[in-house]
Motif scaffolding. Structure first.
Motif, PDB file in Angstrom:
ATOM      1  N   PRO A   1       0.678  -1.094   0.049  1.00  0.00           N
ATOM      2  CA  PRO A   1       0.303  -0.039  -0.056  1.00  0.00           C
ATOM      3  C   PRO A   1       0.913   1.281   0.400  1.00  0.00           C
ATOM      4  N   CYS A   2       0.374   2.213  -0.401  1.00  0.00           N
ATOM      5  CA  CYS A   2       0.656   3.522  -1.080  1.00  0.00           C
ATOM      6  C   CYS A   2      -0.416   4.638   0.518  1.00  0.00           C
ATOM      7  N   ASN A   3       0.461   4.894   1.910  1.00  0.00           N
ATOM      8  CA  ASN A   3      -0.489   6.479   1.548  1.00  0.00           C
ATOM      9  C   ASN A   3       0.018   7.385   1.324  1.00  0.00           C
ATOM     10  N   ILE A   4      -0.797   8.209   0.907  1.00  0.00           N
ATOM     11  CA  ILE A   4      -1.079   9.808   0.361  1.00  0.00           C
ATOM     12  C   ILE A   4      -1.223  10.520   1.506  1.00  0.00           C
ATOM     13  N   VAL A   5      -0.489  11.338   1.667  1.00  0.00           N
ATOM     14  CA  VAL A   5      -0.950  12.627   2.846  1.00  0.00           C
ATOM     15  C   VAL A   5      -1.058  13.755   2.577  1.00  0.00           C
ATOM     16  N   HIS A   6      -1.714  14.591   1.806  1.00  0.00           N
ATOM     17  CA  HIS A   6      -1.573  15.656   1.572  1.00  0.00           C
ATOM     18  C   HIS A   6      -1.277  17.110   2.464  1.00  0.00           C
ATOM     19  N   THR A   7      -0.563  17.606   2.947  1.00  0.00           N
ATOM     20  CA  THR A   7       0.103  18.019   3.947  1.00  0.00           C
ATOM     21  C   THR A   7       0.164  19.900   3.170  1.00  0.00           C
ATOM     22  N   GLU A   8      -0.112  20.629   3.880  1.00  0.00           N
ATOM     23  CA  GLU A   8      -0.169  22.577   4.025  1.00  0.00           C
ATOM     24  C   GLU A   8       0.487  22.480   5.287  1.00  0.00           C
ATOM     25  N   LEU A   9       1.034  24.015   4.634  1.00  0.00           N
ATOM     26  CA  LEU A   9       1.198  24.909   5.930  1.00  0.00           C
ATOM     27  C   LEU A   9       0.994  26.217   6.212  1.00  0.00           C
ATOM     28  N   ARG A  10       0.691  26.482   7.068  1.00  0.00           N
ATOM     29  CA  ARG A  10       0.470  27.711   7.040  1.00  0.00           C
ATOM     30  C   ARG A  10       1.112  28.853   9.022  1.00  0.00           C
ATOM     31  N   ARG A  11       1.832  30.492   8.584  1.00  0.00           N
ATOM     32  CA  ARG A  11       2.458  30.835   8.695  1.00  0.00           C
ATOM     33  C   ARG A  11       2.455  30.730  10.193  1.00  0.00           C
ATOM     34  N   CYS A  12       2.831  30.656  11.281  1.00  0.00           N
ATOM     35  CA  CYS A  12       2.543  31.061  12.608  1.00  0.00           C
ATOM     36  C   CYS A  12       3.634  31.623  13.682  1.00  0.00           C
ATOM     37  N   ARG A  13       3.407  32.208  14.536  1.00  0.00           N
ATOM     38  CA  ARG A  13       4.211  32.434  15.349  1.00  0.00           C
ATOM     39  C   ARG A  13       5.573  31.514  16.152  1.00  0.00           C
ATOM     40  N   PRO A  14       6.642  31.888  16.310  1.00  0.00           N
ATOM     41  CA  PRO A  14       8.241  31.124  16.628  1.00  0.00           C
ATOM     42  C   PRO A  14       7.470  31.129  17.926  1.00  0.00           C
ATOM     43  N   ARG A  15       7.853  29.143  18.372  1.00  0.00           N
ATOM     44  CA  ARG A  15       7.706  29.016  19.577  1.00  0.00           C
ATOM     45  C   ARG A  15       8.840  29.427  20.327  1.00  0.00           C
ATOM     46  N   LEU A  16       9.241  30.494  21.270  1.00  0.00           N
ATOM     47  CA  LEU A  16      10.434  31.201  22.092  1.00  0.00           C
ATOM     48  C   LEU A  16      10.514  30.450  23.433  1.00  0.00           C
ATOM     49  N   LYS A  17       9.131  30.335  24.278  1.00  0.00           N
ATOM     50  CA  LYS A  17       8.916  30.422  25.653  1.00  0.00           C
ATOM     51  C   LYS A  17      10.340  29.796  26.000  1.00  0.00           C
ATOM     52  N   LYS A  18      10.416  28.324  24.902  1.00  0.00           N
ATOM     53  CA  LYS A  18      11.344  27.175  25.817  1.00  0.00           C
ATOM     54  C   LYS A  18      12.332  27.623  25.713  1.00  0.00           C
ATOM     55  N   LEU A  19      13.067  28.502  25.247  1.00  0.00           N
ATOM     56  CA  LEU A  19      14.276  28.896  24.719  1.00  0.00           C
ATOM     57  C   LEU A  19      14.679  29.821  25.762  1.00  0.00           C
ATOM     58  N   LYS A  20      14.305  30.949  26.617  1.00  0.00           N
ATOM     59  CA  LYS A  20      14.272  31.320  27.601  1.00  0.00           C
ATOM     60  C   LYS A  20      14.363  30.514  28.660  1.00  0.00           C
ATOM     61  N   LYS A  21      13.587  28.862  28.645  1.00  0.00           N
ATOM     62  CA  LYS A  21      13.335  28.405  29.754  1.00  0.00           C
ATOM     63  C   LYS A  21      14.940  27.453  29.767  1.00  0.00           C
ATOM     64  N   LEU A  22      15.237  27.143  29.090  1.00  0.00           N
ATOM     65  CA  LEU A  22      16.857  26.430  28.771  1.00  0.00           C
ATOM     66  C   LEU A  22      17.751  27.076  29.306  1.00  0.00           C
ATOM     67  N   LEU A  23      18.179  28.531  28.975  1.00  0.00           N
ATOM     68  CA  LEU A  23      18.982  29.195  29.209  1.00  0.00           C
ATOM     69  C   LEU A  23      18.319  30.019  30.342  1.00  0.00           C
ATOM     70  N   MET A  24      17.811  29.533  31.139  1.00  0.00           N
ATOM     71  CA  MET A  24      16.628  30.528  32.372  1.00  0.00           C
ATOM     72  C   MET A  24      18.319  29.504  33.656  1.00  0.00           C
ATOM     73  N   GLY A  25      17.122  27.996  33.137  1.00  0.00           N
ATOM     74  CA  GLY A  25      17.864  27.031  33.352  1.00  0.00           C
ATOM     75  C   GLY A  25      19.383  26.365  34.616  1.00  0.00           C
ATOM     76  N   ASN A  26      20.445  27.378  33.633  1.00  0.00           N
ATOM     77  CA  ASN A  26      21.938  27.300  33.678  1.00  0.00           C
ATOM     78  C   ASN A  26      22.356  29.090  33.652  1.00  0.00           C
ATOM     79  N   THR A  27      21.995  30.079  34.480  1.00  0.00           N
ATOM     80  CA  THR A  27      22.441  31.680  33.543  1.00  0.00           C
ATOM     81  C   THR A  27      23.837  31.246  35.025  1.00  0.00           C
ATOM     82  N   TYR A  28      24.606  32.384  33.898  1.00  0.00           N
ATOM     83  CA  TYR A  28      26.228  32.607  34.285  1.00  0.00           C
ATOM     84  C   TYR A  28      26.284  33.441  35.598  1.00  0.00           C
ATOM     85  N   GLU A  29      26.925  32.675  36.785  1.00  0.00           N
ATOM     86  CA  GLU A  29      27.569  33.691  37.822  1.00  0.00           C
ATOM     87  C   GLU A  29      28.769  34.005  37.945  1.00  0.00           C
TER      88      GLU A  29
END
Length: 233
Positions: free
Chosen positions: A115-143
């Motif tokens: 079988p060959c399962n064909i999936v049609h995917t489209e793109l929708r512009r979205c806001r970048p998901r950046l909350k994780k960026l601050k969470k990662l960097l704040m987990g080990n701040t420079y002292e």
């Protein structure tokens, strides 16, 4: 099927199919593209994904640039260009079954057929998901260089490549957010200064500016680095 010529449809049959699919003939594109896949071309899983791209992204691919899909297992995948982020959405459509002569559904395929399962995917512009960026960097701040955390190998640190792998945003969007967070590269890793350490550095700078009678709007960077280097390497 191999060796079988695709059946031709009359205009009446096409119009009837359009009516069943609830499509307006005037809205259809004038050109059709036939996609053919050789035996084994779709891999062991037998899946083919059709990705609908906007013209700007097509031009980037034609120019040799890359598009990257980012996201951990528990995250919904996004597609990123150099400067934009897009949601990947599976488009619900049955038109491929309606317009491909002799097309079979998986239930109609014989056991020996792949079988060959064909999936049609489209793109929708979205806001970048950046909350994780601050969470990662704040987990080990420079002292500071003498902090015990700098000698602890278990404390997480992130290079640019690490952030590109884990953050669901384009490279330009990530770099812009790093500037907003006032992150800096220390020994090859992106770090956010711990508040008390940042205030300590600021105090050194203000004392130097005052002792040298410099204007706060015209602090000579090279001289400042030379003077404060022994205090804060």
């Amino acid at each position: 099927m191999p060796g079988t010529r695709a059946a031709r449809r009359t205009r009446e049959e096409v119009d009837a199919t359009l009516q069943v699919a609830k499509l307006d003939a005037a809205e259809l594109l004038p050109t059709a593209h036939c996609l053919a896949f050789g035996l084994g071309a779709h891999g062991g899983a037998g899946d083919v994904c059709l990705l609908e791209l906007e013209p700007a992204l097509c031009q980037q691919l034609e120019a040799g640039r890359s598009l990257v899909i980012r996201g951990d297992k528990e995250e919904q995948a996004v597609l990123c260009s150099k400067d934009k982020t897009y949601d990947l959405k599976v488009a619900d459509t049955s038109n491929m079954l309606l317009f491909i002569p002799g097309c079979k559904t998986p239930d109609q395929l014989k056991m020996e057929e792949s079988p060959c399962n064909i999936v049609h995917t489209e793109l929708r512009r979205c806001r970048p998901r950046l909350k994780k960026l601050k969470k990662l960097l704040m987990g080990n701040t420079y002292e500071g260089p003498d902090s015990p955390k700098e000698k602890d190998s278990k404390c997480s640190k992130y290079t640019t490549e690490d952030l590109l792998d884990q953050i669901q945003a384009s490279e330009e969007e990530i770099m812009t957010q790093l500037e907003v967070l006032k992150a800096c590269v220390i020994r090859g890793y992106w770090r956010i200064l711990e508040f008390d350490y940042e205030m300590k550095l600021l105090n050194h700078i203000t004392q130097l500016v005052d002792s040298e009678s410099w204007s706060f709007s015209k602090v000579p960077l090279n001289i400042c680095l030379q003077e404060l280097g022994p205090l804060e390497p």
